[in-house]
Design a protein around this motif. Structure first.
Motif, PDB file in Angstrom:
ATOM      1  N   TRP A  36     -38.780  21.736  -3.743  1.00 40.56           N
ATOM      2  CA  TRP A  36     -38.733  21.117  -5.065  1.00 40.56           C
ATOM      3  C   TRP A  36     -40.159  20.862  -5.548  1.00 40.56           C
ATOM      4  O   TRP A  36     -41.018  20.410  -4.779  1.00 40.56           O
ATOM      5  N   TYR A  37     -40.374  21.173  -6.803  1.00 38.80           N
ATOM      6  CA  TYR A  37     -41.643  20.921  -7.474  1.00 38.80           C
ATOM      7  C   TYR A  37     -41.328  20.168  -8.758  1.00 38.80           C
ATOM      8  O   TYR A  37     -40.190  20.161  -9.226  1.00 38.80           O
ATOM      9  N   ARG A  38     -42.340  19.551  -9.359  1.00 38.74           N
ATOM     10  CA  ARG A  38     -42.111  18.848 -10.621  1.00 38.74           C
ATOM     11  C   ARG A  38     -43.301  19.045 -11.546  1.00 38.74           C
ATOM     12  O   ARG A  38     -44.427  19.333 -11.093  1.00 38.74           O
ATOM     13  N   GLN A  39     -43.014  18.871 -12.826  1.00 39.62           N
ATOM     14  CA  GLN A  39     -44.049  19.108 -13.830  1.00 39.62           C
ATOM     15  C   GLN A  39     -43.833  18.156 -14.995  1.00 39.62           C
ATOM     16  O   GLN A  39     -42.699  17.950 -15.454  1.00 39.62           O
ATOM     17  N   THR A  40     -44.940  17.589 -15.479  1.00 40.70           N
ATOM     18  CA  THR A  40     -44.942  16.768 -16.675  1.00 40.70           C
ATOM     19  C   THR A  40     -45.786  17.471 -17.731  1.00 40.70           C
ATOM     20  O   THR A  40     -46.636  18.302 -17.396  1.00 40.70           O
ATOM     21  N   PRO A  41     -45.570  17.154 -18.993  1.00 41.38           N
ATOM     22  CA  PRO A  41     -46.307  17.837 -20.064  1.00 41.38           C
ATOM     23  C   PRO A  41     -47.818  17.738 -19.875  1.00 41.38           C
ATOM     24  O   PRO A  41     -48.351  16.658 -19.612  1.00 41.38           O
ATOM     25  N   GLY A  42     -48.469  18.877 -19.998  1.00 44.68           N
ATOM     26  CA  GLY A  42     -49.919  18.919 -19.904  1.00 44.68           C
ATOM     27  C   GLY A  42     -50.469  18.954 -18.501  1.00 44.68           C
ATOM     28  O   GLY A  42     -51.694  18.999 -18.310  1.00 44.68           O
ATOM     29  N   LYS A  43     -49.601  18.939 -17.518  1.00 45.13           N
ATOM     30  CA  LYS A  43     -50.050  18.955 -16.131  1.00 45.13           C
ATOM     31  C   LYS A  43     -49.500  20.169 -15.401  1.00 45.13           C
ATOM     32  O   LYS A  43     -48.491  20.743 -15.791  1.00 45.13           O
ATOM     33  N   GLN A  44     -50.169  20.525 -14.316  1.00 43.90           N
ATOM     34  CA  GLN A  44     -49.698  21.643 -13.503  1.00 43.90           C
ATOM     35  C   GLN A  44     -48.471  21.229 -12.685  1.00 43.90           C
ATOM     36  O   GLN A  44     -48.297  20.048 -12.360  1.00 43.90           O
ATOM     37  N   ARG A  45     -47.677  22.214 -12.364  1.00 47.17           N
ATOM     38  CA  ARG A  45     -46.526  21.971 -11.498  1.00 47.17           C
ATOM     39  C   ARG A  45     -47.033  21.558 -10.120  1.00 47.17           C
ATOM     40  O   ARG A  45     -47.969  22.170  -9.590  1.00 47.17           O
ATOM     41  N   GLU A  46     -46.426  20.523  -9.553  1.00 47.12           N
ATOM     42  CA  GLU A  46     -46.894  20.010  -8.269  1.00 47.12           C
ATOM     43  C   GLU A  46     -45.760  19.994  -7.245  1.00 47.12           C
ATOM     44  O   GLU A  46     -44.597  19.853  -7.581  1.00 47.12           O
ATOM     45  N   LEU A  47     -46.169  20.119  -5.994  1.00 50.36           N
ATOM     46  CA  LEU A  47     -45.220  20.082  -4.895  1.00 50.36           C
ATOM     47  C   LEU A  47     -44.607  18.691  -4.769  1.00 50.36           C
ATOM     48  O   LEU A  47     -45.302  17.673  -4.847  1.00 50.36           O
ATOM     49  N   VAL A  48     -43.305  18.653  -4.549  1.00 48.00           N
ATOM     50  CA  VAL A  48     -42.625  17.416  -4.196  1.00 48.00           C
ATOM     51  C   VAL A  48     -42.242  17.455  -2.715  1.00 48.00           C
ATOM     52  O   VAL A  48     -42.621  16.589  -1.947  1.00 48.00           O
ATOM     53  N   ALA A  49     -41.503  18.493  -2.337  1.00 55.21           N
ATOM     54  CA  ALA A  49     -41.079  18.630  -0.945  1.00 55.21           C
ATOM     55  C   ALA A  49     -40.623  20.058  -0.701  1.00 55.21           C
ATOM     56  O   ALA A  49     -40.102  20.714  -1.608  1.00 55.21           O
ATOM     57  N   THR A  50     -40.833  20.531   0.524  1.00 52.29           N
ATOM     58  CA  THR A  50     -40.328  21.829   0.944  1.00 52.29           C
ATOM     59  C   THR A  50     -39.634  21.678   2.283  1.00 52.29           C
ATOM     60  O   THR A  50     -39.841  20.684   2.997  1.00 52.29           O
ATOM     61  N   ILE A  51     -38.825  22.679   2.604  1.00 51.06           N
ATOM     62  CA  ILE A  51     -38.122  22.658   3.882  1.00 51.06           C
ATOM     63  C   ILE A  51     -37.991  24.086   4.383  1.00 51.06           C
ATOM     64  O   ILE A  51     -37.668  24.997   3.615  1.00 51.06           O
TER      65      ILE A  51
END
Length: 125
Positions: A36-51
């Protein structure tokens, strides 16, 4: 062709919980890494968690102790249990799949990197 379908986003108050799900469709026998990754306006997509396929999780420091990633290999589904949510967790959350085997063969992460359509998570203060 692999498709990822996400569900479970929504609006929650700070301190609350949400559970995201992501199901992979296609003639898939096994999947390497999901996450799972997440992104907010104006920012790069960032890692949340991987498995990994073996179930080994990896978390961003910002969510350690609050979020739990899990997967059901029989259902080709990955989950993200989010507890103690904070307003700064507000973002569009994207499911990711890297590497899989299907009836057509096996593909590593370099050849198979798929994303879901995203699901909005909004945490109010």
């Amino acid at each position: 062709q692999v498709q990822l379908v996400e569900s479970g986003g929504g609006l929650v108050q700070a301190g609350g919980s949400l559970r995201l799900s992501c199901a992979a469709s296609g003639r898939i026998f096994s999947i390497n890494a999901m996450g799972w990754y997440r992104q907010t306006p104006g920012k790069q997509r960032e890692l949340v968690a991987t498995i990994t396929s073996g179930g080994a999780p990896n978390y961003a420091d910002s969510v350690k102790g609050r979020f739990t990633i899990s997967r059901d290999n029989a259902k080709n589904t990955v989950y993200l249990q989010m507890n103690s949510l904070k307003p700064e967790d507000t973002a569009v959350y994207y499911c990711n799949l890297r590497g899989y085997c299907s009836g057509y063969g096996c593909y590593d992460a370099g050849d198979a990197d798929y994303w879901g359509q995203g699901t909005q998570v909004t945490v109010s203060s």
